[in-house]
Scaffold this motif. Structure first.
Motif, short mmCIF file in Angstrom:
data_model
loop_
_atom_site.label_atom_id
_atom_site.label_comp_id
_atom_site.label_asym_id
_atom_site.label_seq_id
_atom_site.Cartn_x
_atom_site.Cartn_y
_atom_site.Cartn_z
N ILE A 169 1.75 18.47 -24.66
CA ILE A 169 0.86 19.59 -24.30
C ILE A 169 0.87 19.83 -22.79
O ILE A 169 0.88 20.98 -22.33
CB ILE A 169 -0.59 19.40 -24.85
N ILE A 170 0.94 18.74 -22.01
CA ILE A 170 1.00 18.90 -20.54
C ILE A 170 2.31 19.59 -20.15
O ILE A 170 2.32 20.53 -19.35
CB ILE A 170 0.83 17.54 -19.82
N SER A 171 3.42 19.11 -20.75
CA SER A 171 4.73 19.73 -20.46
C SER A 171 4.74 21.19 -20.89
O SER A 171 5.29 22.04 -20.20
CB SER A 171 5.84 18.97 -21.18
N LEU A 172 4.15 21.44 -22.06
CA LEU A 172 4.14 22.81 -22.59
C LEU A 172 3.38 23.75 -21.65
O LEU A 172 3.87 24.84 -21.32
CB LEU A 172 3.49 22.82 -23.98
N LYS A 173 2.21 23.29 -21.19
CA LYS A 173 1.41 24.14 -20.30
C LYS A 173 2.18 24.40 -18.99
O LYS A 173 2.20 25.52 -18.50
CB LYS A 173 0.06 23.48 -20.00
N ARG A 214 5.40 24.31 -18.59
CA ARG A 214 6.57 25.15 -18.89
C ARG A 214 6.16 26.61 -19.07
O ARG A 214 6.87 27.52 -18.66
CB ARG A 214 7.21 24.59 -20.17
#
Lengths: 179, 244
Positions: A78-82, A84
């Protein structure tokens, strides 16, 4: 009748005022002592309750942290997604959609009139035309004025104009399209 | 002296008791009360932290990992974690084929250091944009319509490509025209650290959802992705995460 008091040391200075002061002081000191004990016990119990509660909360925190750690992959995703999504948003906003440029080019002159076209990093378009006659030039300039008037172009400038021996006209034009 | 003590015996005892009481208040009760006030403050902080952790855990448990992975892969296909030059080449070639033009020449302008992406320094342009770039030059040959289609559709595909400048030349002898495009592809390495357990993880905002939808709606021209996602956790977590 003989007195039963065997105390040979008789108190002196035992005035009524002194005795009253002594009694009051004794009462105050006993009350103070009682209050001190009362508050002391209350404070002690409160501290014990609060410390127990803090310990319980700390234990609960550790349990929750363990459970969160078990979800660390999801957290990482979720951190990477946000991150990205923010990056992709920035990338998308930095792109220019040049699709609207082509109808403008067609409105200025037919495709066969173009010799070269350059678009620089600031959005300025530089065009070289090769036109068959002066009439074609007049039409082109009229088209540019019309497009400038309706706000499709701005900062349009004629940069070069030359007529060759065979009657063809070379024309240089720069403008900023309103995309 | 003895007589004096005897005379004021009760007075002295009361006085001593009072002094002990005052000392008890000053050195016992007041510091303890202050300590309790401090502990109460800490208790309030602990309660907030506990609630935050509960909220975070509840949010994380509500998430579906496979959906998250799909969403991340979608985002990574737009902006990968490394330069992924093959996907740039494939995307440009596919876009050219779709537009009916051909790629005459393609060159990555700055390959960069042979180092992990996170170790390379960002250029001023990259710092301004907030993301790293793979600049490249491509020469496209085809009809005017085909080139128009290529240039128009370039910003609508995954991975995201940016046209910085372009130059079209129109030869009079043939219908085939050529265009030299200076373009950028985007990439950014994964974050290398996770936040601490107490750090809040917020759900995707409406704006982020809109951006994600926008990315998902971009045309994907290549299946290639360099994304390597961490595998699901199978080992048992430590009982105490604060233990070394």
């Amino acid at each position: 009748m003989e007195s039963a008091n065997i105390n040979l040391l008789k108190k002196t200075g035992g005035s009524a005022g002194f005795k009253d002061l002594e009694a009051r002081l004794r009462l105050i000191s006993l009350w103070s002592l009682g209050i001190l004990f009362g508050i002391g016990i209350t404070v002690g119990i409160s501290y014990f309750v609060i410390a127990s509660r803090a310990q319980a909360l700390n234990n609960e925190k550790v349990d929750l942290a363990v459970q969160i750690q078990a979800q660390s992959v999801k957290e990482g995703i979720i951190i990477s997604l946000k991150q990205r999504i923010v990056l992709a948003g920035k990338a998308l906003s930095s792109t220019t959609n040049w699709a609207k440029l082509f109808p403008l080019l067609t409105a200025i002159a037919p495709a066969e009139a173009y010799d070269s076209l350059t678009v620089d990093g600031t959005g300025h378009v530089a065009v070289q035309f090769k036109l068959g006659s002066v009439d074609a030039v007049v039409t082109l300039v009229k088209n540019v004025i019309d497009l400038s008037d309706n706000g499709s172009l701005r900062l349009s400038q004629l940069t070069s104009f030359s007529m060759l021996a065979d009657g063809t006209v070379q024309l240089g034009l720069t403008f900023v399209p309103m995309l | 002296m003895k007589k004096l003590l005897q005379t004021y015996e009760h007075l002295i005892i009361s006085g001593v008791i009072l002094i002990i009481c005052v000392a008890g208040f000053v050195f016992g009760i007041i510091p303890s009360a202050l300590k309790i006030a401090d502990e109460l403050g800490q208790l309030s902080t602990l309660t907030q932290e506990r609630d935050g952790l509960k909220q975070k855990l509840s949010y994380l448990q509500s998430l579906d990992e496979s959906t998250l992975r799909d969403q991340l892969l979608t985002a990574l296909s737009a902006v990968p974690a490394d330069k992924s030059i093959p996907t740039v080449f494939n995307t440009v070639e596919s876009l050219a084929a779709q537009s009916g033009v051909s790629v005459d020449k393609m060159q990555v302008s700055a390959g960069g250091y042979i180092a992990t992406a996170s170790a390379t320094k960002q250029t001023p342009v990259e710092r301004q944009l907030g993301t790293r770039l793979v600049p490249f030059t491509v020469t496209i040959v085809g009809t005017f319509t085909g080139i128009e289609q290529f240039i128009s559709e370039a910003p609508t595909i995954r991975r995201i490509l940016r046209i910085r400048t372009f130059a079209i030349s129109f030869p009079k002898t043939t219908n085939t025209i050529s265009v030299v495009l200076n373009m950028d592809a985007f990439y950014e390495p994964f974050p290398t650290t996770l936040g601490v357990a107490a750090e809040a993880v917020t759900p995707l905002t409406d704006a982020e959802q809109v951006t994600l939808e926008k990315i998902a709606n971009l045309t994907l021209l290549t299946d290639q992705t360099s994304a390597i996602l961490p595998s699901p956790v199978t080992e048992k977590a430590k009982d105490n995460p604060f233990a070394p």
